[in-house]
Design an enzyme around this catalytic site. Structure first.
Site, PDB file in Angstrom:
ATOM      1  N   HIS A 268       0.883  -1.194   0.000  1.00 28.57           N
ATOM      2  CA  HIS A 268       0.000   0.000   0.000  1.00 28.57           C
ATOM      3  C   HIS A 268       0.914   1.236   0.000  1.00 28.57           C
ATOM      4  O   HIS A 268       1.760   1.375  -0.876  1.00 28.57           O
ATOM      5  CB  HIS A 268      -0.925  -0.114   1.223  1.00 28.57           C
ATOM      6  CG  HIS A 268      -2.015   0.909   1.317  1.00 28.57           C
ATOM      7  ND1 HIS A 268      -2.431   1.687   0.277  1.00 28.57           N
ATOM      8  CD2 HIS A 268      -2.807   1.281   2.382  1.00 28.57           C
ATOM      9  CE1 HIS A 268      -3.417   2.486   0.671  1.00 28.57           C
ATOM     10  NE2 HIS A 268      -3.664   2.265   1.954  1.00 28.57           N
ATOM     11  N   HIS A 307      -2.507  -1.950  -9.536  1.00 35.63           N
ATOM     12  CA  HIS A 307      -3.488  -1.395  -8.609  1.00 35.63           C
ATOM     13  C   HIS A 307      -4.723  -2.283  -8.627  1.00 35.63           C
ATOM     14  O   HIS A 307      -5.078  -2.820  -9.677  1.00 35.63           O
ATOM     15  CB  HIS A 307      -3.858   0.042  -9.031  1.00 35.63           C
ATOM     16  CG  HIS A 307      -4.483   0.825  -7.931  1.00 35.63           C
ATOM     17  ND1 HIS A 307      -5.820   0.776  -7.658  1.00 35.63           N
ATOM     18  CD2 HIS A 307      -3.929   1.653  -7.007  1.00 35.63           C
ATOM     19  CE1 HIS A 307      -6.070   1.552  -6.622  1.00 35.63           C
ATOM     20  NE2 HIS A 307      -4.946   2.088  -6.203  1.00 35.63           N
ATOM     21  N   ASP A 363       2.575   5.798  -6.377  1.00 39.66           N
ATOM     22  CA  ASP A 363       3.844   5.668  -5.667  1.00 39.66           C
ATOM     23  C   ASP A 363       5.049   5.589  -6.587  1.00 39.66           C
ATOM     24  O   ASP A 363       6.191   5.625  -6.129  1.00 39.66           O
ATOM     25  CB  ASP A 363       3.814   4.421  -4.774  1.00 39.66           C
ATOM     26  CG  ASP A 363       2.829   4.578  -3.642  1.00 39.66           C
ATOM     27  OD1 ASP A 363       2.748   5.690  -3.106  1.00 39.66           O
ATOM     28  OD2 ASP A 363       2.144   3.603  -3.303  1.00 39.66           O
TER      29      ASP A 363
HETATM   30  N1  ACO Z   1       4.829  -6.331 -10.519  1.00 32.07           N
HETATM   31  C1  ACO Z   1       4.717  -7.516 -11.159  1.00 32.07           C
HETATM   32  N2  ACO Z   1       3.565  -8.209 -11.275  1.00 32.07           N
HETATM   33  C2  ACO Z   1       2.481  -7.666 -10.695  1.00 32.07           C
HETATM   34  C3  ACO Z   1       2.521  -6.428 -10.015  1.00 32.07           C
HETATM   35  C4  ACO Z   1       3.754  -5.756  -9.942  1.00 32.07           C
HETATM   36  N3  ACO Z   1       3.851  -4.591  -9.319  1.00 32.07           N
HETATM   37  N4  ACO Z   1       1.290  -6.147  -9.543  1.00 32.07           N
HETATM   38  C5  ACO Z   1       0.505  -7.169  -9.911  1.00 32.07           C
HETATM   39  N5  ACO Z   1       1.214  -8.079 -10.606  1.00 32.07           N
HETATM   40  C6  ACO Z   1       0.707  -9.305 -11.234  1.00 32.07           C
HETATM   41  C7  ACO Z   1       0.395 -10.369 -10.183  1.00 32.07           C
HETATM   42  O1  ACO Z   1       1.512 -11.194  -9.942  1.00 32.07           O
HETATM   43  C8  ACO Z   1      -0.744 -11.102 -10.837  1.00 32.07           C
HETATM   44  O2  ACO Z   1      -0.211 -11.940 -11.850  1.00 32.07           O
HETATM   45  P1  ACO Z   1      -0.884 -13.390 -12.150  1.00 32.07           P
HETATM   46  O3  ACO Z   1      -2.248 -13.070 -12.656  1.00 32.07           O
HETATM   47  O4  ACO Z   1       0.022 -14.032 -13.135  1.00 32.07           O
HETATM   48  O5  ACO Z   1      -0.917 -14.091 -10.817  1.00 32.07           O
HETATM   49  C9  ACO Z   1      -1.525  -9.991 -11.545  1.00 32.07           C
HETATM   50  O6  ACO Z   1      -0.556  -8.990 -11.842  1.00 32.07           O
HETATM   51  C10 ACO Z   1      -2.670  -9.410 -10.738  1.00 32.07           C
HETATM   52  O7  ACO Z   1      -2.117  -8.908  -9.511  1.00 32.07           O
HETATM   53  P2  ACO Z   1      -2.777  -9.102  -8.093  1.00 32.07           P
HETATM   54  O8  ACO Z   1      -1.667  -9.218  -7.084  1.00 32.07           O
HETATM   55  O9  ACO Z   1      -3.795 -10.204  -8.129  1.00 32.07           O
HETATM   56  O10 ACO Z   1      -3.533  -7.715  -7.946  1.00 32.07           O
HETATM   57  P3  ACO Z   1      -4.076  -7.083  -6.602  1.00 32.07           P
HETATM   58  O11 ACO Z   1      -5.206  -6.223  -7.009  1.00 32.07           O
HETATM   59  O12 ACO Z   1      -4.351  -8.121  -5.579  1.00 32.07           O
HETATM   60  O13 ACO Z   1      -2.846  -6.230  -6.062  1.00 32.07           O
HETATM   61  C11 ACO Z   1      -1.312  -4.475  -5.759  1.00 32.07           C
HETATM   62  C12 ACO Z   1      -2.701  -4.863  -6.263  1.00 32.07           C
HETATM   63  C13 ACO Z   1      -1.142  -4.950  -4.308  1.00 32.07           C
HETATM   64  C14 ACO Z   1      -1.207  -2.948  -5.773  1.00 32.07           C
HETATM   65  C15 ACO Z   1      -0.228  -5.106  -6.664  1.00 32.07           C
HETATM   66  O14 ACO Z   1      -0.378  -4.613  -7.988  1.00 32.07           O
HETATM   67  C16 ACO Z   1       1.179  -4.829  -6.162  1.00 32.07           C
HETATM   68  O15 ACO Z   1       1.659  -5.549  -5.294  1.00 32.07           O
HETATM   69  N6  ACO Z   1       1.867  -3.762  -6.687  1.00 32.07           N
HETATM   70  C17 ACO Z   1       3.180  -3.399  -6.210  1.00 32.07           C
HETATM   71  C18 ACO Z   1       3.071  -2.636  -4.899  1.00 32.07           C
HETATM   72  C19 ACO Z   1       2.535  -1.237  -5.107  1.00 32.07           C
HETATM   73  O16 ACO Z   1       2.960  -0.497  -5.960  1.00 32.07           O
HETATM   74  N7  ACO Z   1       1.569  -0.871  -4.237  1.00 32.07           N
HETATM   75  C20 ACO Z   1       0.980   0.470  -4.231  1.00 32.07           C
HETATM   76  C21 ACO Z   1      -0.431   0.426  -4.722  1.00 32.07           C
HETATM   77  S1  ACO Z   1      -1.105   2.052  -4.788  1.00 32.07           S
HETATM   78  C22 ACO Z   1      -1.392   2.420  -3.186  1.00 32.07           C
HETATM   79  O17 ACO Z   1      -1.721   1.584  -2.376  1.00 32.07           O
HETATM   80  C23 ACO Z   1      -1.242   3.737  -2.780  1.00 32.07           C
END
Ligand code: ACO
Length: 430
Positions: A268, A307, A363
């Site tokens: 987050h 996201h 971010d």
């Molecule tokens: N890098 C690489 N792969 C990713 C990323 C990433 N940053 N984010 C998602 N994916 C992939 C996942 O591995 C998944 O792949 P799969 O379908 O092969 O399993 C797919 O994309 C879907 O991702 P989920 O994790 O299911 O998406 P979710 O909605 O649960 O998570 C989150 C969202 C937590 C923001 C995720 O994208 C992430 O971890 N991003 C990196 C951390 C980040 O930047 N967080 C800030 C978010 S904005 C905020 O909170 C202010």
């Protein structure tokens, strides 16, 4: 059959149920009538991580994740970022309407009156190690404010709520600045009421021996815009924590501490710090392809990308990328921006990211600006928490005024052992 309804046939019993649809949703409680017999508890919906569950009705923030649209109280984020101050936006988020000049002046005056911290808080801060993470310090210190304002427990009184809202928004920058100076062993700087909200924060961070600290107007405005962009974001992890803790009628200080704790995680708000660590690790543009290969192999994440709601470019990231240039004109260019831009370019063309609709989020670029301004990465999430306090409090107030809300208490699907008798120690297998 009413048009706005859903018909469900339970194939276990061949019974048909008609469930009303309101605002495009069915009520999960309407599923409870679906039973196989009188002993059956009734149908639950299973939704780990709330992927498809609306937990409230809200009138604060609207996001269209597919189109990349963000509105506070109906106003587009780019218009607010262009024309407002952070305190004006905080007023809007909390009260539903933009303030008149007189209302804004009164609001700014009220917040300014509450920027001082009780001297006891200094002693609380002294108890923390110099290298304690600033988010842990912030969350703990906000919780400690609860000990100073016991009347805050009277959450049903609108006057008390308003006072605590002013105190929290007023004191958040002071706590953050004190935490920062504590980590450096510098004396604390008291708030300066002549300065704006953001300028005063910069004053408390960076004033040294000069009689009057004069922040760069460009940097103060950039920070104010960053605060606007972070003010609220509907039912995100920390807003949900705020509502969840607040639903037990805990006081706003303890609820805000819970929200800050949720924000601190790297998935987050903590992601802004992780982005800088990642850019440091990558080091130079020629290392990007190897890093992307590691991300695609599942070895690590591209922090600042992806996201839960945005499946398009986060509109806040677009605005941040623009203000970066204005900041660099004052501070000099942070070379990490070139690595970030190249990462973005490669990622947005790569099938892995395209297929999963992974775009830069808020971010991805914010930390590069913060670093250029002189913040170290551990402070980045604190810079997110300060403005998000207005959003948390707006969500909290809306929760308390919503007669449909009760204590947040989800159900579970129990898959553990059925009832069994206690086994004395001597009879247990190794
Ligand atoms: N890098 C690489 N792969 C990713 C990323 C990433 N940053 N984010 C998602 N994916 C992939 C996942 O591995 C998944 O792949 P799969 O379908 O092969 O399993 C797919 O994309 C879907 O991702 P989920 O994790 O299911 O998406 P979710 O909605 O649960 O998570 C989150 C969202 C937590 C923001 C995720 O994208 C992430 O971890 N991003 C990196 C951390 C980040 O930047 N967080 C800030 C978010 S904005 C905020 O909170 C202010």
């Amino acid at each position: 059959m009413p048009e706005d309804s859903l018909t469900i046939v339970d194939n276990r019993t061949s019974t048909s149920y008609t469930i009303p649809i309101k605002n495009g949703a069915i009520r999960a409680m309407d599923l409870r009538q679906i039973k196989t017999g009188p002993e059956d508890f009734g149908m639950l919906s299973y939704d780990p991580a709330f992927m498809n569950t609306a937990s409230c009705e809200s009138r604060i923030t609207f996001i269209d994740g597919d189109k990349g649209i963000l509105l506070y109280r109906g106003y587009p984020i780019d218009q607010l970022a262009e024309s407002c101050t952070y305190l004006e936006v905080a007023y809007l988020v909390l009260n539903g309407e933009l303030p008149s000049r007189a209302q804004l002046d009164e609001w700014a005056q009220e917040i300014t009156q509450h920027t001082l911290l009780h001297e006891n808080i200094k002693k609380v801060l002294e108890g923390f190690h110099y290298d304690a993470h600033p988010m842990a310090v912030l969350a703990s210190t906000v919780a400690a404010l609860s000990t100073l304002y016991p009347e805050a427990r009277n959450i049903q009184d609108p006057k008390v709520r308003h006072l605590e809202i002013c105190r929290l928004i007023g004191k958040m920058p002071t706590i953050a600045a004190y935490a920062y100076r504590h980590s450096l062993g510098l004396p604390y700087v008291y708030p300066d009421n002549d300065l704006s909200y953001t300028e005063n924060f910069m004053n408390m961070l960076w004033k040294k021996t000069e009689l009057k600290f004069r922040p760069s107007p460009v940097l103060a405005r950039a920070l104010d815009v960053l605060f606007i962009l972070h003010a609220d974001h509907e039912q995100n992890c920390s807003a949900n924590a705020m509502r969840s803790v607040g639903s037990s009628h805990a006081d706003p200080y303890l609820s805000t501490a819970g929200a800050a704790a949720a924000l601190s995680g790297p998935l987050h708000g903590g992601a802004n710090e992780e982005v800088l660590i990642m850019l440091d690790e990558i080091g130079s543009k020629d290392k990007i392809p190897a890093f992307i290969a590691r991300v695609k192999a599942g070895e690590c994440k591209l922090m600042g990308f992806g996201h839960r709601v945005y499946k398009n470019y986060d509109p806040r990231a677009r605005i941040i990328a623009r203000i970066a240039n204005e900041v660099f004109e004052v501070t000099g260019r942070n070379p990490k921006i070139d690595i970030a831009l190249e990462l973005e370019r490669i990622a947005l063309e790569d099938e892995y990211f395209v297929k999963r609709k992974l775009y830069p989020n808020v971010d991805f670029y914010s930390g590069i600006i913060y670093e250029a301004m002189g913040f170290r990465p551990a402070m980045f999430t604190v810079l997110f928490a300060i403005p998000r306090t207005s959003g948390w409090l707006a969500q909290w107030q809306e929760l308390l005024q919503d007669s449909a809300q009760k204590i947040a208490r989800p159900r579970q699907l129990y898959l553990g052992s059925p009832r069994r008798d206690f086994v004395p120690m001597a009879q247990r297998s190794a």
